[in-house]
Write an enzyme that holds these catalytic residues in place. Structure first.
Site, short mmCIF file in Angstrom:
data_model
loop_
_atom_site.label_atom_id
_atom_site.label_comp_id
_atom_site.label_asym_id
_atom_site.label_seq_id
_atom_site.Cartn_x
_atom_site.Cartn_y
_atom_site.Cartn_z
N ASP A 36 50.26 -91.87 -3.31
CA ASP A 36 50.62 -90.62 -2.64
C ASP A 36 49.92 -89.40 -3.26
O ASP A 36 50.36 -88.27 -3.10
CB ASP A 36 52.14 -90.42 -2.65
N HIS A 239 21.55 -91.47 -10.15
CA HIS A 239 22.90 -90.95 -9.86
C HIS A 239 23.92 -91.51 -10.85
O HIS A 239 25.02 -91.90 -10.47
CB HIS A 239 23.30 -91.28 -8.41
N ASP A 256 22.46 -83.23 -15.04
CA ASP A 256 22.32 -82.65 -13.70
C ASP A 256 23.72 -82.18 -13.30
O ASP A 256 24.58 -83.01 -12.99
CB ASP A 256 21.78 -83.71 -12.74
N ASP A 267 22.59 -76.21 -8.39
CA ASP A 267 22.17 -77.59 -8.67
C ASP A 267 21.07 -77.51 -9.72
O ASP A 267 19.94 -77.13 -9.40
CB ASP A 267 21.67 -78.22 -7.36
N HIS A 346 12.03 -89.81 -6.01
CA HIS A 346 12.75 -88.91 -5.09
C HIS A 346 11.85 -87.75 -4.70
O HIS A 346 10.74 -87.60 -5.22
CB HIS A 346 14.05 -88.41 -5.73
N HIS A 350 15.40 -80.06 -1.97
CA HIS A 350 16.22 -80.12 -0.75
C HIS A 350 16.78 -78.73 -0.51
O HIS A 350 16.84 -77.92 -1.44
CB HIS A 350 17.36 -81.15 -0.90
N HIS A 357 23.30 -80.63 -0.93
CA HIS A 357 22.17 -81.03 -0.08
C HIS A 357 22.47 -80.36 1.26
O HIS A 357 23.17 -80.91 2.11
CB HIS A 357 22.11 -82.55 0.08
N GLU A 380 12.76 -79.86 -8.13
CA GLU A 380 13.29 -80.78 -9.13
C GLU A 380 12.43 -82.03 -9.36
O GLU A 380 12.87 -83.15 -9.12
CB GLU A 380 14.70 -81.21 -8.74
N TYR A 384 10.69 -91.07 -14.53
CA TYR A 384 11.69 -91.99 -15.06
C TYR A 384 10.99 -93.29 -15.44
O TYR A 384 10.45 -93.98 -14.56
CB TYR A 384 12.78 -92.26 -14.01
N ARG A 401 14.12 -84.94 -15.81
CA ARG A 401 14.10 -84.15 -14.56
C ARG A 401 14.35 -82.70 -14.95
O ARG A 401 15.13 -82.43 -15.88
CB ARG A 401 15.18 -84.64 -13.58
N GLU A 403 15.28 -79.16 -12.92
CA GLU A 403 15.67 -78.73 -11.58
C GLU A 403 16.18 -77.29 -11.60
O GLU A 403 17.06 -76.94 -12.39
CB GLU A 403 16.78 -79.65 -11.04
N1 GLY Z 1 22.39 -83.16 -7.98
C1 GLY Z 1 21.88 -83.82 -6.86
C2 GLY Z 1 20.47 -83.52 -6.65
O1 GLY Z 1 19.79 -83.06 -7.56
O2 GLY Z 1 19.94 -83.65 -5.59
MN MN Z 2 19.06 -81.40 -6.34
MN MN Z 3 20.65 -82.03 -9.18
#
Ligand code: GLY
Ligand code: MN
Ligand code: MN
Length: 433
Positions: A36, A239, A256, A267, A346, A350, A357, A380, A384, A401, A403
Site C-alpha cells: 500500500d 546505466h 551522472d 543532467d 551512445h 539529447h 530526455h 556528453e 568506455y 563521460r 556531460e
Molecule cells: N543521465 C542520462 C543521460 O545522460 O542521458
Molecule cells: Mn544526458
Molecule cells: Mn547524464
C-alpha cells in the site's frame, strides 16, 4: 510559473489545433511501489506545462471552438476525511480560482460530461497508448456518441496525437524556463563539487550518491533521474545505478547526477579520480573526451544541424582511439563503419527540459533539425574501455563521460552548468582544496 504563462500556452496550442478539435490530457497515474506504498507522485510534464496543476486523478480538456469554457479541468473533490490522511486538494472550486479553469468538475463525472464536449468536434487530440487505463475512458466517450448517431449526434472522426504540436512548443525554452533550468543546474553543480570534495578511497558509491540527495533536498529539488555513481569498472556500465560498491584507490569514479527544480531537469556527468589525482592513462583518456566535448560545444550553434556536435565528437574520439591503439585503421573509414561505437556507444546529446530526455523531434522531413535559439541540449561524449578490450591493459576499466547542459543562443550557445570543474587541473584543484 504563474497561471498567465499556462493560459498563454493553452491559447497557443488551441490556435494550432484548429477550431474543430478537442484536446484531452490526463494527469500522470499514481504507481504502487509495494503493497500500500506509492511511488512519490510526479505530475506528467505535458499536463503540468499546460496547467501547473499538481494533483493526480485529473484531466485537462481544451475545446477551442467553445465561446466560453475552452479550458475544462476534471479533478478530485475536496474531502475532509481524505485530506486529513493524505493532504490538501484544490477541488473543482480551487481549480477555477487558482488555475484559471473556465469550468471544473469532479473527476467521477468525466464520462458523463466529456461526450457532450466532444460532440461538435471532428478530431480528438489525444495521444493513444501512453496510458492504456485512461484510453478506455476516452473510447467509452467516443463510443457513447457513436451509439447515439441515429439521433443526430455527431461523433469525432479522427484521433490525432497531441505530441507533434505540444512537443514543438516545449522544445523552445523561454526566459522563465531557462531561469528554472539554471537553478536546477546550479544545485547540481554544487552537489558535484561536494562529491568531489568528499570522495576518499574506501568510501562506498552510495555515500557519494548521498551527497546529491542531500544537496537536492535542501534546495527544494529532487533528482531528475536516478544518480549513477560508478567506481572503476562500473564506470563502463552506462546505466549503472546500484551504487553499492567500494571506491578504490587508483580508480576513477563516474557520476551522472542532476536535480529537477520547478519541474525542469539538469543532467551532468563528471569523472574524477577517487584519490584526487588522475594517473597518466586516466588523464590521457579524460583529456581525449574533454577535447571531444570542446569540439561538440563549438558546433552547438544556431543554423547547425542537430547532428553536427555529435559528428564533431565522433571525429575527435575516433582519431584518439586510433592513437591509443584501441582501433586500427583510417579514422574516416572507421567513422563510416561505425567502429567507434565499440567504445562510444551512445549519442553526444539529447534535448533536455521538463524531462531529462526531453521531447521534440530530432528530424524534420527526414533531415536533421537545425539548431535554433532557445533549444536546450546536453553535450556528453564518453569513452568506455572494459577489461579485455583491444590495446594496452592500462586503458582497461577506464570509463569516462563528461556531460554539460547548453542553451542555443542568437550568436552561439551558453553553458547552463557553469562553475563545475571540467579540466584535469580544475578537478584536481577542487579535490585537493
Ligand atoms: N543521465 C542520462 C543521460 O545522460 O542521458
Ligand atoms: Mn544526458
Ligand atoms: Mn547524464
Amino acid at each position: 510559473m504563474n497561471a498567465k504563462v499556462h493560459a498563454q500556452r493553452r491559447k497557443q496550442l488551441m490556435r494550432m489545433m484548429g477550431d474543430d478539435s478537442i484536446a484531452i490530457l490526463p494527469a500522470a497515474p499514481t504507481l504502487i511501489r509495494n503493497r500500500d506504498v506509492e511511488h512519490h507522485f510526479r505530475q506528467d510534464s505535458d499536463f503540468f506545462y499546460l496547467s501547473g496543476f499538481p494533483e493526480p486523478e485529473a484531466v485537462i480538456v481544451l475545446i477551442p471552438n467553445r465561446k466560453k469554457g475552452q479550458f475544462v479541468l476534471f479533478c478530485r473533490e475536496r474531502d475532509p476525511l481524505k485530506e486529513t490522511w493524505n493532504g490538501y486538494r484544490y477541488g473543482p472550486e480551487g481549480a477555477v480560482e487558482h488555475f484559471a479553469a473556465d469550468e471544473a468538475y469532479p473527476i467521477e463525472e468525466l464520462e458523463d460530461i466529456l461526450p457532450g464536449l466532444m460532440e461538435h468536434c471532428e478530431s480528438v487530440h489525444y495521444t493513444i497508448g501512453l496510458n492504456p487505463e485512461f484510453d478506455k475512458h476516452v473510447m467509452n466517450c467516443v463510443n457513447r456518441l457513436r451509439r447515439s448517431s441515429r439521433g443526430g449526434v455527431h461523433a469525432p472522426y479522427e484521433f490525432v496525437s497531441l505530441d507533434h504540436l505540444l512537443h514543438d512548443m516545449r522544445l523552445f525554452k523561454n526566459r522563465d524556463e531557462l531561469r528554472l533550468m539554471k537553478k536546477a543546474a546550479k544545485i547540481s553543480v554544487k552537489a558535484h563539487i561536494n562529491a568531489m570534495k568528499a570522495c576518499q578511497p574506501g568510501m562506498y558509491e552510495y555515500e557519494l550518491e548521498a551527497e546529491f540527495l542531500y544537496e537536492f533536498k535542501r534546495n527544494s529539488a529532487s533528482w531528475a533521474y536516478p544518480s549513477i555513481v560508478g567506481g572503476g569498472a562500473n564506470g563502463c556500465v552506462l546505466h549503472y545505478t546500484e551504487n553499492s560498491q567500494p571506491l578504490n584507490d587508483g580508480d576513477l569514479v563516474l557520476i551522472d547526477a542532476g536535480a529537477e527544480y520547478g519541474g525542469y531537469a539538469a543532467d551532468i556527468t563528471r569523472t574524477f579520480p577517487v584519490n584526487g589525482k588522475y594517473n597518466a592513462a586516466q588523464k590521457e583518456i579524460y583529456e581525449l573526451v574533454l577535447a571531444a566535448q570542446d569540439a561538440a560545444i563549438k558546433k552547438t550553434l544556431p543554423g547547425n544541424h542537430w547532428n553536427d556536435p555529435h559528428n564533431a565528437a565522433v571525429k575527435v574520439l575516433t582519431k584518439g582511439m586510433v592513437e591509443l591503439g584501441l582501433l586500427k585503421g583510417k579514422p574516416a573509414e572507421l567513422i563510416k563503419k561505425g567502429a567507434y561505437s565499440k567504445y562510444y556507444m551512445h549519442r553526444t546529446g539529447h534535448w533536455i527540459g521538463m524531462d531529462v530526455h526531453d521531447v521534440g523531434d530530432y528530424k524534420v522531413d527526414d533531415e536533421w533539425r537545425l539548431l535554433e535559439p532557445g533549444m536546450t541540449l546536453t553535450v556528453e561524449p564518453g569513452l568506455y574501455i572494459p577489461s579485455g578490450s583491444r590495446g594496452a591493459k592500462r586503458w582497461w576499466n577506464i570509463g569516462v563521460r563528461i556531460e554539460d547542459d547548453i542553451v542555443v543562443t542568437k550568436d552561439g550557445c551558453e553553458l547552463l552548468t557553469k562553475g563545475l570543474p571540467r579540466t584535469v587541473k580544475e578537478v584536481e584543484a577542487v579535490m585537493a582544496g
